[in-house]
Every structure is written in structure tokens, then in C-alpha cells.
Design a protein around this motif. Structure first.
Motif, mmCIF file in Angstrom:
data_model
loop_
_atom_site.group_PDB
_atom_site.id
_atom_site.type_symbol
_atom_site.label_atom_id
_atom_site.label_comp_id
_atom_site.label_asym_id
_atom_site.label_seq_id
_atom_site.Cartn_x
_atom_site.Cartn_y
_atom_site.Cartn_z
ATOM 1 N N GLY A 101 18.341 -37.328 -2.464
ATOM 2 C CA GLY A 101 17.310 -37.046 -1.464
ATOM 3 C C GLY A 101 16.821 -38.272 -0.709
ATOM 4 O O GLY A 101 15.786 -38.210 -0.047
ATOM 5 N N ARG A 102 17.530 -39.359 -0.776
ATOM 6 C CA ARG A 102 17.126 -40.582 -0.064
ATOM 7 C C ARG A 102 17.821 -40.628 1.294
ATOM 8 O O ARG A 102 18.817 -41.325 1.469
ATOM 9 C CB ARG A 102 17.472 -41.822 -0.885
ATOM 10 C CG ARG A 102 16.725 -41.923 -2.191
ATOM 11 C CD ARG A 102 17.085 -43.217 -2.913
ATOM 12 N NE ARG A 102 18.524 -43.463 -2.814
ATOM 13 C CZ ARG A 102 19.341 -43.630 -3.845
ATOM 14 N NH1 ARG A 102 18.875 -43.635 -5.058
ATOM 15 N NH2 ARG A 102 20.635 -43.831 -3.664
ATOM 16 N N PHE A 103 17.289 -39.880 2.224
ATOM 17 C CA PHE A 103 17.830 -39.855 3.571
ATOM 18 C C PHE A 103 16.734 -39.411 4.519
ATOM 19 O O PHE A 103 15.695 -38.907 4.092
ATOM 20 C CB PHE A 103 19.040 -38.924 3.681
ATOM 21 C CG PHE A 103 18.739 -37.485 3.378
ATOM 22 C CD1 PHE A 103 18.334 -36.622 4.383
ATOM 23 C CD2 PHE A 103 18.866 -36.996 2.080
ATOM 24 C CE1 PHE A 103 18.057 -35.289 4.094
ATOM 25 C CE2 PHE A 103 18.589 -35.671 1.787
ATOM 26 C CZ PHE A 103 18.179 -34.816 2.792
ATOM 27 N N THR A 104 16.960 -39.645 5.803
ATOM 28 C CA THR A 104 16.019 -39.223 6.832
ATOM 29 C C THR A 104 16.763 -38.328 7.801
ATOM 30 O O THR A 104 17.820 -38.705 8.314
ATOM 31 C CB THR A 104 15.475 -40.456 7.604
ATOM 32 O OG1 THR A 104 14.875 -41.347 6.670
ATOM 33 C CG2 THR A 104 14.470 -40.050 8.647
ATOM 34 N N GLU A 105 16.208 -37.151 8.021
ATOM 35 C CA GLU A 105 16.820 -36.252 8.996
ATOM 36 C C GLU A 105 16.399 -36.674 10.390
ATOM 37 O O GLU A 105 15.247 -37.042 10.615
ATOM 38 C CB GLU A 105 16.380 -34.808 8.744
ATOM 39 C CG GLU A 105 17.119 -34.178 7.587
ATOM 40 C CD GLU A 105 16.962 -32.669 7.534
ATOM 41 O OE1 GLU A 105 17.100 -32.016 8.598
ATOM 42 O OE2 GLU A 105 16.715 -32.166 6.446
ATOM 43 N N VAL A 106 17.351 -36.638 11.299
ATOM 44 C CA VAL A 106 17.087 -37.012 12.687
ATOM 45 C C VAL A 106 17.533 -35.852 13.572
ATOM 46 O O VAL A 106 18.659 -35.383 13.468
ATOM 47 C CB VAL A 106 17.867 -38.296 13.057
ATOM 48 C CG1 VAL A 106 17.637 -38.645 14.514
ATOM 49 C CG2 VAL A 106 17.481 -39.444 12.143
ATOM 50 N N GLY A 107 16.639 -35.440 14.450
ATOM 51 C CA GLY A 107 16.948 -34.346 15.369
ATOM 52 C C GLY A 107 17.801 -34.825 16.521
ATOM 53 O O GLY A 107 17.926 -36.032 16.786
ATOM 54 N N ASP A 108 18.408 -33.866 17.222
ATOM 55 C CA ASP A 108 19.283 -34.198 18.350
ATOM 56 C C ASP A 108 18.581 -35.062 19.383
ATOM 57 O O ASP A 108 19.166 -36.007 19.921
ATOM 58 C CB ASP A 108 19.799 -32.918 19.021
ATOM 59 C CG ASP A 108 20.813 -32.185 18.163
ATOM 60 O OD1 ASP A 108 21.342 -32.801 17.209
ATOM 61 O OD2 ASP A 108 21.083 -30.999 18.445
ATOM 62 N N ALA A 109 17.320 -34.775 19.672
ATOM 63 C CA ALA A 109 16.591 -35.492 20.712
ATOM 64 C C ALA A 109 16.381 -36.965 20.342
ATOM 65 O O ALA A 109 16.301 -37.825 21.219
ATOM 66 C CB ALA A 109 15.246 -34.818 20.964
ATOM 67 N N ASP B 172 20.035 -40.686 19.669
ATOM 68 C CA ASP B 172 20.429 -41.900 20.392
ATOM 69 C C ASP B 172 19.501 -43.065 20.064
ATOM 70 O O ASP B 172 19.954 -44.185 19.807
ATOM 71 C CB ASP B 172 20.459 -41.658 21.902
ATOM 72 C CG ASP B 172 21.666 -40.837 22.348
ATOM 73 O OD1 ASP B 172 22.667 -40.822 21.603
ATOM 74 O OD2 ASP B 172 21.593 -40.215 23.418
ATOM 75 N N ALA B 173 18.204 -42.820 20.074
ATOM 76 C CA ALA B 173 17.239 -43.888 19.783
ATOM 77 C C ALA B 173 17.394 -44.379 18.349
ATOM 78 O O ALA B 173 17.313 -45.590 18.088
ATOM 79 C CB ALA B 173 15.820 -43.390 20.028
ATOM 80 N N THR B 174 17.636 -43.492 17.426
ATOM 81 C CA THR B 174 17.813 -43.880 16.027
ATOM 82 C C THR B 174 19.049 -44.743 15.855
ATOM 83 O O THR B 174 19.024 -45.766 15.166
ATOM 84 C CB THR B 174 17.918 -42.635 15.120
ATOM 85 O OG1 THR B 174 16.712 -41.863 15.273
ATOM 86 C CG2 THR B 174 18.073 -43.021 13.660
ATOM 87 N N LEU B 175 20.159 -44.345 16.484
ATOM 88 C CA LEU B 175 21.384 -45.138 16.428
ATOM 89 C C LEU B 175 21.197 -46.504 17.081
ATOM 90 O O LEU B 175 21.694 -47.515 16.575
ATOM 91 C CB LEU B 175 22.547 -44.388 17.060
ATOM 92 C CG LEU B 175 23.019 -43.144 16.322
ATOM 93 C CD1 LEU B 175 24.090 -42.404 17.119
ATOM 94 C CD2 LEU B 175 23.533 -43.485 14.941
ATOM 95 N N ASP B 176 20.463 -46.553 18.190
ATOM 96 C CA ASP B 176 20.189 -47.827 18.841
ATOM 97 C C ASP B 176 19.393 -48.745 17.922
ATOM 98 O O ASP B 176 19.622 -49.957 17.885
ATOM 99 C CB ASP B 176 19.407 -47.617 20.156
ATOM 100 C CG ASP B 176 20.278 -47.024 21.249
ATOM 101 O OD1 ASP B 176 21.520 -47.073 21.135
ATOM 102 O OD2 ASP B 176 19.701 -46.493 22.235
#
Length: 91
Positions: A69-77, A80-84
């Protein structure tokens, strides 16, 4: 010391390259050049195996994190910012 003999087939381009490096004095003869080429192949294979082992270790760490459970969910919107944010800063 007696060394085993191998008969190999080179393309015309490869043969010309071997002749060129011998003529340039980089190697005493074609056999020395070919032994160096084989050493380079050995090193590249070893490096590839080390990279693969590291990748497997990192993959397992990621799978373990997901399972625990050590993860963060990231929405589609926000993807891009998360990857950057994960990318190293540019100079």
C-alpha cells in the motif's frame, strides 16, 4: 602458451577496419585486435547483466511497495505534472 584457433567470417567492412587499426599501430596484428574486441564484448555483456539485475531489484521493490500500500494514486489530469516533478531538473 598455446591459444585455441578460431576461424571467423567478417564482412568486408569489418575486415577493412581490423586492417586499418593494425596498420595504424593500435594493435600488433589482427589476432590482438580480435582478442580486444572479444574482451569488449565480455565487458558489455557483464554490464548488461548488472543493469538487468538492478532493474529486477527495482521492479521487485516497486511490486513490494504496491503490495504493502505504499503508493500514490494520480488522476489523469495530474499525470503530466506528477511526471514532470519526478524528472531531474534541467540545467
Amino acid at each position: 602458451m598455446t591459444m585455441p584457433t578460431r576461424h571467423i567470417h567478417l564482412t568486408d567492412e569489418q575486415d577493412a577496419f581490423v586492417e586499418e587499426v593494425v596498420r595504424a599501430g593500435r594493435y600488433e596484428n589482427a589476432s590482438e585486435a580480435m582478442r580486444d574486441a572479444v574482451r569488449g564484448l565480455q565487458h558489455r555483456i557483464q554490464a548488461d547483466e548488472l543493469k538487468l539485475d538492478l532493474l529486477r531489484t527495482q521492479l521487485q521493490a516497486g511490486l513490494d511497495a504496491l503490495e504493502n500500500g505504499r503508493f500514490t494514486e494520480v488522476g489523469d489530469a495530474d499525470l503530466d505534472a506528477t511526471l514532470d516533478d519526478l524528472a531531474p531538473p534541467t540545467r
